[in-house]
Design an enzyme around this catalytic site. Structure first.
Site, PDB file in Angstrom:
ATOM      1  N   TYR A 102      57.914  61.750  53.094  1.00 54.06           N
ATOM      2  CA  TYR A 102      56.533  62.007  53.509  1.00 54.06           C
ATOM      3  C   TYR A 102      56.441  62.430  54.980  1.00 54.06           C
ATOM      4  O   TYR A 102      55.367  62.496  55.545  1.00 54.06           O
ATOM      5  CB  TYR A 102      55.669  60.771  53.261  1.00 54.06           C
ATOM      6  CG  TYR A 102      55.481  60.439  51.785  1.00 54.06           C
ATOM      7  CD1 TYR A 102      54.775  61.312  50.955  1.00 54.06           C
ATOM      8  CD2 TYR A 102      56.009  59.285  51.233  1.00 54.06           C
ATOM      9  CE1 TYR A 102      54.603  61.022  49.614  1.00 54.06           C
ATOM     10  CE2 TYR A 102      55.841  58.989  49.881  1.00 54.06           C
ATOM     11  CZ  TYR A 102      55.133  59.863  49.082  1.00 54.06           C
ATOM     12  OH  TYR A 102      54.961  59.576  47.748  1.00 54.06           O
ATOM     13  N   TYR A 157      48.049  61.107  45.779  1.00 57.23           N
ATOM     14  CA  TYR A 157      47.657  59.869  46.476  1.00 57.23           C
ATOM     15  C   TYR A 157      48.270  59.817  47.871  1.00 57.23           C
ATOM     16  O   TYR A 157      47.842  59.025  48.718  1.00 57.23           O
ATOM     17  CB  TYR A 157      48.061  58.631  45.651  1.00 57.23           C
ATOM     18  CG  TYR A 157      49.425  58.052  45.965  1.00 57.23           C
ATOM     19  CD1 TYR A 157      50.591  58.631  45.465  1.00 57.23           C
ATOM     20  CD2 TYR A 157      49.563  56.922  46.771  1.00 57.23           C
ATOM     21  CE1 TYR A 157      51.838  58.101  45.756  1.00 57.23           C
ATOM     22  CE2 TYR A 157      50.807  56.384  47.065  1.00 57.23           C
ATOM     23  CZ  TYR A 157      51.943  56.986  46.564  1.00 57.23           C
ATOM     24  OH  TYR A 157      53.177  56.467  46.867  1.00 57.23           O
ATOM     25  N   ARG A 158      49.223  60.697  48.141  1.00 59.01           N
ATOM     26  CA  ARG A 158      49.970  60.636  49.399  1.00 59.01           C
ATOM     27  C   ARG A 158      50.791  61.914  49.461  1.00 59.01           C
ATOM     28  O   ARG A 158      51.186  62.445  48.413  1.00 59.01           O
ATOM     29  CB  ARG A 158      50.913  59.440  49.285  1.00 59.01           C
ATOM     30  CG  ARG A 158      51.570  58.934  50.532  1.00 59.01           C
ATOM     31  CD  ARG A 158      52.320  57.685  50.135  1.00 59.01           C
ATOM     32  NE  ARG A 158      53.055  57.085  51.214  1.00 59.01           N
ATOM     33  CZ  ARG A 158      53.978  56.141  51.049  1.00 59.01           C
ATOM     34  NH1 ARG A 158      54.271  55.718  49.834  1.00 59.01           N
ATOM     35  NH2 ARG A 158      54.597  55.624  52.066  1.00 59.01           N
ATOM     36  N   ASP A 181      61.166  50.466  46.454  1.00 60.55           N
ATOM     37  CA  ASP A 181      62.538  50.646  45.956  1.00 60.55           C
ATOM     38  C   ASP A 181      63.589  50.403  47.034  1.00 60.55           C
ATOM     39  O   ASP A 181      64.670  49.911  46.746  1.00 60.55           O
ATOM     40  CB  ASP A 181      62.704  52.067  45.416  1.00 60.55           C
ATOM     41  CG  ASP A 181      61.794  52.322  44.238  1.00 60.55           C
ATOM     42  OD1 ASP A 181      62.015  51.715  43.185  1.00 60.55           O
ATOM     43  OD2 ASP A 181      60.838  53.104  44.374  1.00 60.55           O
ATOM     44  N   HIS A 227      64.605  64.950  50.456  1.00 57.12           N
ATOM     45  CA  HIS A 227      63.660  65.093  49.355  1.00 57.12           C
ATOM     46  C   HIS A 227      62.229  65.091  49.845  1.00 57.12           C
ATOM     47  O   HIS A 227      61.916  64.619  50.933  1.00 57.12           O
ATOM     48  CB  HIS A 227      63.859  63.998  48.299  1.00 57.12           C
ATOM     49  CG  HIS A 227      63.515  62.632  48.799  1.00 57.12           C
ATOM     50  ND1 HIS A 227      62.306  62.028  48.574  1.00 57.12           N
ATOM     51  CD2 HIS A 227      64.225  61.758  49.526  1.00 57.12           C
ATOM     52  CE1 HIS A 227      62.299  60.836  49.143  1.00 57.12           C
ATOM     53  NE2 HIS A 227      63.443  60.654  49.729  1.00 57.12           N
TER      54      HIS A 227
END
Ligand code: ADP
Length: 604
Positions: free
Chosen positions: A149, A533-534, A209, A452
């Site tokens: 992000y 959502y993000r 995670d 990623h």
């Protein structure tokens, strides 16, 4: 230095040595994860900078030098570091605070001009007042491991990163009776978990995670975990915030001073307090720097993780429709994951080249063949769930779940004892029992230099909606040549559909494709009425504007609040698409057409 030479580097820092370090119980796992990642790296660990220090916007070298000098004199020279050294991406446990380690544009684009380390709430206020004086954008991070992000990067190149975690990492309160805690930004899931163990309290935390993130930072960004307290924001209780003007605020019952200067005894007991509830405007926003946050913890429980495999890709919608009543009736113990079988390949920690030659996405047939060699065998979807309670109650819950899923042909049910000790299911046992670990790093070995992006739309928990999103995502991945790694976190009424776009940081063309793919997915999902959502920093403008009902009414309110609370526009300008008046309409926002982002500086 080549990647593989780095293997001789010092061991990964321990929690006892560095606030963001690894607990000693995970030293071996950390070392193994790092050697696998570095063995798969062809990029040098760093290279000389091609450009000078990226200055804050509208700031000359002279003003920047004067600003740095002034802040050094107030919070200590060692706590203000100019970002003029080669950039190192490092890896999860030795991550940078200078830029986005998973750079999807040039590494030198999403970079800061300096990193500052306040040591107290008062010093955060000093930094904020300094930013107002010099009109320098600042960007708070807690740990800065917001991988996928944007990591630790500021949205505006040249912003100053306020790294809160290094010196503000105390567990302020850990209340065994109330099952609550209060933490500072630098408290990681690892450190909170270890402290609870050290004190022998019968409490659980909820962790995502990977366990190295900030408890507070993850909640502010509305991250999720996998126990019954998986919604981190919903389980916070009370904030302490430094506003963009430097004022100090407490929310909830914390606004009520306690006796003789103590904190209110109810600060972590009741979320709603009195009057308008403003906590929400401090999550996924740029309206304050959170310096303390309260959380509700869980009591330790007996639990049983399991997985269910489904034979056919086409049963996807039916699986979702089967999960819905189980979740709404409270039969499912946590927010389960539904993953495609290709995910079984990448959590082995092996590279894609083990299963497939060439650059193209794996074909369904190749996935089938490779999966048939793995413990769960050839199937299409895998559901990972966990049930909580006493043994008899868990047995009854599992009976109901098995009966519901067995309506779908070819369903198989697996317990941890049915799979080898290194199977992913065993790591779910830990995460779903509140034990922070590192296993999820394994899929980063899929490609060399792997990084990623997450694409994370929300679907209602309904097969036909989930199918629309899945089809859009699958088509986009196929068009742009990426393997599709979908994980669905399925609650009773909504699904976080999370597609993990894995790319090679050394491949500029592949990075551009990843950007194009993400832009198109945001656009195409929005056309069908679905939003994320993000999202990564570079896509926040685009996503924010998909929430545009009634001529961007929501954005207009966000901007009005921003201009009121942050008149000089110094705090994280552009975060979540919200620009202060000073930068608004000046070409900073990035939209659907910004696909070849050679630079992300203002276009006007
Ligand atoms: P983590 O390391 O847990 O993933 P980060 O520290 O990277 O979390 O924080 C995630 C995001 O949340 C950051 O990019 C930042 O924008 C925001 N954030 C983090 N900490 C704070 C804070 N204390 N106050 C305000 N915003 C914050």
């Amino acid at each position: 230095m080549s990647g593989s030479e780095d293997l001789d580097l010092l061991p990964t820092p321990l929690m006892s040595e560095r606030h963001s370090g690894v607990p000693s119980r995970l030293t071996k796992e950390a070392a193994a994860a790092r050697s696998r990642l570095y063995a798969n790296r062809t990029l040098p660990s760093s290279k000389p900078r091609l450009r000078p220090v990226r200055l804050p916007p509208d700031t000359t070298e002279e003003v920047f030098a004067a600003a740095v000098k002034s802040l050094r004199s107030s919070i200590g020279a060692e706590n203000v570091v100019v970002n003029d050294q080669p950039l190192e991406d490092g890896w999860y446990l030795e991550h940078p605070n200078t830029h986005d380690a998973f750079h999807v544009v040039d590494q030198e684009e999403l970079v800061c001009s300096a990193v500052v380390f306040p040591g107290s709430t008062a010093e955060v206020q000093t930094v904020v007042r300094w930013a107002n004086e010099y009109l320098i954008p600042i960007y708070p991070i807690s740990i800065g491991r917001n991988v996928g992000y944007g990591g630790a990067a500021p949205r505006m190149p040249g912003g100053v990163v306020v790294d809160l975690g290094k010196r503000m990492n105390s567990i302020v309160d850990l209340d065994g009776e109330g099952a609550t805690c209060v933490v500072e930004p630098g408290v990681t899931y690892f450190s909170l978990y270890e402290e609870i163990q050290n004190r022998g309290l019968p409490l659980w935390i909820d962790c995502p995670d990977l366990g190295g993130g900030s408890v507070l930072g993850n909640a502010v960004d509305r991250g999720v975990g996998y126990t019954p307290a998986g919604d981190h924001w919903a389980n916070h209780c009370g904030l302490e915030i430094v506003l963009p003007t430097g004022e100090l605020l407490r929310t909830g019952m914390g606004a009520l001073p306690g006796k003789d200067g103590a904190d209110s005894p109810t600060w972590q007991s009741f979320q709603n307090a009195f009057g308008p509830k403003i906590d929400g405007i401090f999550s996924q926003s740029n309206l304050g720097i959170v310096t303390k946050m309260g959380f509700w913890l869980l009591h330790e429980m007996n639990h049983q993780s399991y997985c269910v495999t489904f034979a056919k890709d086409e049963d996807f919608a039916q699986i979702v429709d089967t999960i819905r009543p189980l979740a709404q009736q409270g039969v499912l113990g946590n927010i389960p994951q539904l993953r495609h079988i290709i995910q079984e390949l990448n959590v082995t920690g092996k590279s894609k080249s083990t299963f497939h030659g060439g650059d193209q996405p794996m074909t369904r047939e190749e996935i089938r063949q490779a999966a048939s060699e793995l413990p769960l065998g050839d199937c299409a979807w895998v559901f990972y769930g966990t049930q909580y309670g006493d043994a008899a109650s868990i047995d009854r819950q599992l009976d109901v779940i098995k009966a519901a899923f067995s309506e779908i042909d070819g369903t198989k049910f697996w317990l941890p004892k049915d799979v080898p000790h290194d199977h992913y299911l065993h790591s779910r046992v830990q995460v779903c029992g509140g034990v922070p670990i590192l296993r999820e790093l394994d899929w980063l070995n899929w490609l060399p230099n792997a990084a990623h992006l997450f694409f994370s739309p929300i679907a209602p928990t309904r097969g036909r909606d989930a199918q629309v999103i899945h089809d859009i995502v699958a088509k986009g991945h196929h068009k742009h040549g990426f393997d599709l790694f979908p994980t669905l976190c399925v609650a009773g009424r909504e699904i976080h559909y999370i597609a993990n776009i894995i790319f090679d940081r050394a491949d500029a063309e592949q990075k551009k494709r990843a950007v194009r793919l993400t832009r198109e997915l945001i656009r195409d999902c929005a056309r069908e009425g679905y939003g994320e959502y993000r999202t990564h920093l570079l896509f926040q403008d685009q996503v924010a504007r998909t929430y545009g009902y009634n001529d961007q009414a929501l954005m207009k309110v966000n901007e009005a609040i921003k201009d009121t609370l942050d008149p000089n526009g110094i705090l994280a300008p552009g975060r979540c698409g919200i620009w202060p008046k000073r930068f608004r309409g000046k070409g900073w926002a990035l939209g659907v057409d910004d696909v070849d982002m050679e630079t992300i500086a203002a276009k006007l």
